[in-house]
Scaffold this active site. Sequence first.
Site, PDB file in Angstrom:
ATOM      1  N   GLY A  27      37.971  42.239  48.743  1.00 23.54           N
ATOM      2  CA  GLY A  27      36.994  43.327  48.605  1.00 23.54           C
ATOM      3  C   GLY A  27      37.568  44.651  49.088  1.00 23.54           C
ATOM      4  O   GLY A  27      37.472  45.674  48.405  1.00 23.54           O
ATOM      5  N   GLU A  35      48.594  39.765  53.722  1.00 25.34           N
ATOM      6  CA  GLU A  35      47.926  38.522  54.085  1.00 25.34           C
ATOM      7  C   GLU A  35      48.651  37.827  55.221  1.00 25.34           C
ATOM      8  O   GLU A  35      49.855  38.025  55.415  1.00 25.34           O
ATOM      9  CB  GLU A  35      48.026  37.532  52.917  1.00 25.34           C
ATOM     10  CG  GLU A  35      47.063  37.752  51.815  1.00 25.34           C
ATOM     11  CD  GLU A  35      47.276  36.698  50.735  1.00 25.34           C
ATOM     12  OE1 GLU A  35      46.279  36.201  50.236  1.00 25.34           O
ATOM     13  OE2 GLU A  35      48.428  36.382  50.401  1.00 25.34           O
ATOM     14  N   ASP A  37      47.432  32.799  49.536  1.00 25.10           N
ATOM     15  CA  ASP A  37      46.877  32.516  48.202  1.00 25.10           C
ATOM     16  C   ASP A  37      46.871  33.768  47.322  1.00 25.10           C
ATOM     17  O   ASP A  37      47.075  33.692  46.119  1.00 25.10           O
ATOM     18  CB  ASP A  37      45.455  31.957  48.311  1.00 25.10           C
ATOM     19  CG  ASP A  37      44.526  32.950  48.985  1.00 25.10           C
ATOM     20  OD1 ASP A  37      44.659  33.131  50.212  1.00 25.10           O
ATOM     21  OD2 ASP A  37      43.693  33.568  48.299  1.00 25.10           O
ATOM     22  N   LYS A  42      33.248  46.310  56.880  1.00 23.89           N
ATOM     23  CA  LYS A  42      32.297  45.537  56.065  1.00 23.89           C
ATOM     24  C   LYS A  42      30.909  46.170  56.005  1.00 23.89           C
ATOM     25  O   LYS A  42      30.130  45.893  55.098  1.00 23.89           O
ATOM     26  CB  LYS A  42      32.219  44.098  56.557  1.00 23.89           C
ATOM     27  CG  LYS A  42      33.476  43.309  56.231  1.00 23.89           C
ATOM     28  CD  LYS A  42      33.157  41.981  55.622  1.00 23.89           C
ATOM     29  CE  LYS A  42      34.395  41.274  55.100  1.00 23.89           C
ATOM     30  NZ  LYS A  42      35.440  41.083  56.098  1.00 23.89           N
ATOM     31  N   ASP A  45      52.324  58.261  50.018  1.00 18.73           N
ATOM     32  CA  ASP A  45      53.391  57.568  49.291  1.00 18.73           C
ATOM     33  C   ASP A  45      53.154  56.065  49.270  1.00 18.73           C
ATOM     34  O   ASP A  45      53.450  55.386  48.298  1.00 18.73           O
ATOM     35  CB  ASP A  45      54.753  57.846  49.949  1.00 18.73           C
ATOM     36  CG  ASP A  45      55.124  59.316  49.897  1.00 18.73           C
ATOM     37  OD1 ASP A  45      54.929  59.940  48.823  1.00 18.73           O
ATOM     38  OD2 ASP A  45      55.568  59.857  50.920  1.00 18.73           O
ATOM     39  N   GLY A  91      41.879  39.563  52.492  1.00 18.85           N
ATOM     40  CA  GLY A  91      41.274  38.232  52.611  1.00 18.85           C
ATOM     41  C   GLY A  91      40.854  37.821  51.212  1.00 18.85           C
ATOM     42  O   GLY A  91      41.650  37.333  50.420  1.00 18.85           O
ATOM     43  N   SER A 122      41.380  47.380  59.876  1.00 19.53           N
ATOM     44  CA  SER A 122      40.115  46.966  59.248  1.00 19.53           C
ATOM     45  C   SER A 122      38.977  46.646  60.206  1.00 19.53           C
ATOM     46  O   SER A 122      37.809  46.729  59.824  1.00 19.53           O
ATOM     47  CB  SER A 122      40.369  45.771  58.325  1.00 19.53           C
ATOM     48  OG  SER A 122      40.974  44.718  59.050  1.00 19.53           O
ATOM     49  N   GLY A 142      48.171  31.864  54.864  1.00 20.94           N
ATOM     50  CA  GLY A 142      47.133  31.928  53.825  1.00 20.94           C
ATOM     51  C   GLY A 142      47.525  32.880  52.729  1.00 20.94           C
ATOM     52  O   GLY A 142      46.845  33.867  52.477  1.00 20.94           O
ATOM     53  N   SER A 182      50.291  58.468  65.837  1.00 23.26           N
ATOM     54  CA  SER A 182      51.004  58.173  67.077  1.00 23.26           C
ATOM     55  C   SER A 182      52.420  58.732  66.957  1.00 23.26           C
ATOM     56  O   SER A 182      53.147  58.396  66.016  1.00 23.26           O
ATOM     57  CB  SER A 182      51.059  56.652  67.298  1.00 23.26           C
ATOM     58  OG  SER A 182      52.177  56.298  68.085  1.00 23.26           O
ATOM     59  N   GLN A 216      27.426  40.162  60.208  1.00 25.67           N
ATOM     60  CA  GLN A 216      26.903  41.245  61.047  1.00 25.67           C
ATOM     61  C   GLN A 216      26.641  42.499  60.228  1.00 25.67           C
ATOM     62  O   GLN A 216      25.690  43.239  60.485  1.00 25.67           O
ATOM     63  CB  GLN A 216      27.895  41.552  62.167  1.00 25.67           C
ATOM     64  CG  GLN A 216      28.006  40.402  63.166  1.00 25.67           C
ATOM     65  CD  GLN A 216      29.062  40.678  64.213  1.00 25.67           C
ATOM     66  OE1 GLN A 216      29.019  41.683  64.895  1.00 25.67           O
ATOM     67  NE2 GLN A 216      30.014  39.780  64.327  1.00 25.67           N
TER      68      GLN A 216
END
Length: 322
Positions: free
Chosen positions: A185, A207, A213, A56, A175, A182, A307, A211, A31, A86
């Site tokens: 993976g 993240e 973690d 996925k 770079d 999540g 993603s 969340g 863009s 899915q």
Amino acid sequence: MTEMTLPDYHDVAAAAERIADYANKTPVMTSRTVNEEFAADVFFKCENFQRMGAFKFRGAMNALRQFTPEQRAAGVVTFSSGNHAQAIALSAKLLGIPATIIMPHDAPAAKVAATKGYGGNVVIYDRYSEDREKIGRDLAQKHGLTLIPPYDHPHVIAGQGTATKELIEEVGQLDVLFVCLGGGGLLSGSALAARHLSPGCVIYGVEPEAGNDGQQSFRNGKIVHIGTPKTIADGAQTQHLGNITFPIIQQNVNDILTVSDDELVASMKFIAERMKIVVEPTGCLGFAAARASKAELRGKKIGIIISGGNVDISRYGEFLAG
Ligand SMILES: *Cc1c(COP(=O)(O)O)cnc(C)c1O
């Protein structure tokens, strides 16, 4: 777990060959507005255009393609309310493998319908009184099914890494690379690809703030567990990294960043308005983090993994209007 061999770049390269006839080679978009705003070259790898709408599919297909004839005949089982369900259902359908998907009773009707639409046999469980992993293990044992979890599996990780492999092969060395996080993976697979193909690249996992973690785990040197985080990034509501994803992240990733839900909404709007593409909240994590660190990115060549694009369309409308 000891004595575990972690997947490496060669597994990513092998995965790329294994899924080539099934997965889309997704577009890399740019863009002018973004490049001007960043004073940098920014490349978006658009996995919202992957089959079933998210990266996925890559990991699921790579895992199912390695089933033995016995495993294929008996079938696959997994637990997920989201894109992994899915991905497994569609990959299994394409390969003629029976699929059982364990979903919570309150999973969005659209996701249950999509999973059934791909031919998946959906088993509903009560999120509050039943343990999905136990149901999965019991079904696996009773019917000889093979369990493919959403992120902590070497074949899943290698498959997810193929998106970054394609990106770097198309645009050259980077770079900086921003990847949604999540269970890790996507980030661990991406890191294996980027470390090999673009060794000097700075790799960030991103993240949702609520969340974090992964960030805590990265900084403490051990896997930190949290309660289900409250965030609009439903693809990143995992409670902990995996025993395989974590060491790969520790060895290859430079840092884990976080962004707020407000930043995700602002990024989702920007992407809709300027790039004309539908990206789900989780899919905006990388871009939102890049926007927040724009000042340090001047003059750099930047990769961002978008993603996925699976978002309920009326909810999406509310995000854009709000
Ligand atoms: C699953 C998912 C993620 C997170 O991937 P992990 O491998 O669990 O880290 C990010 N974005 C989307 C769209 C997803 O479906």
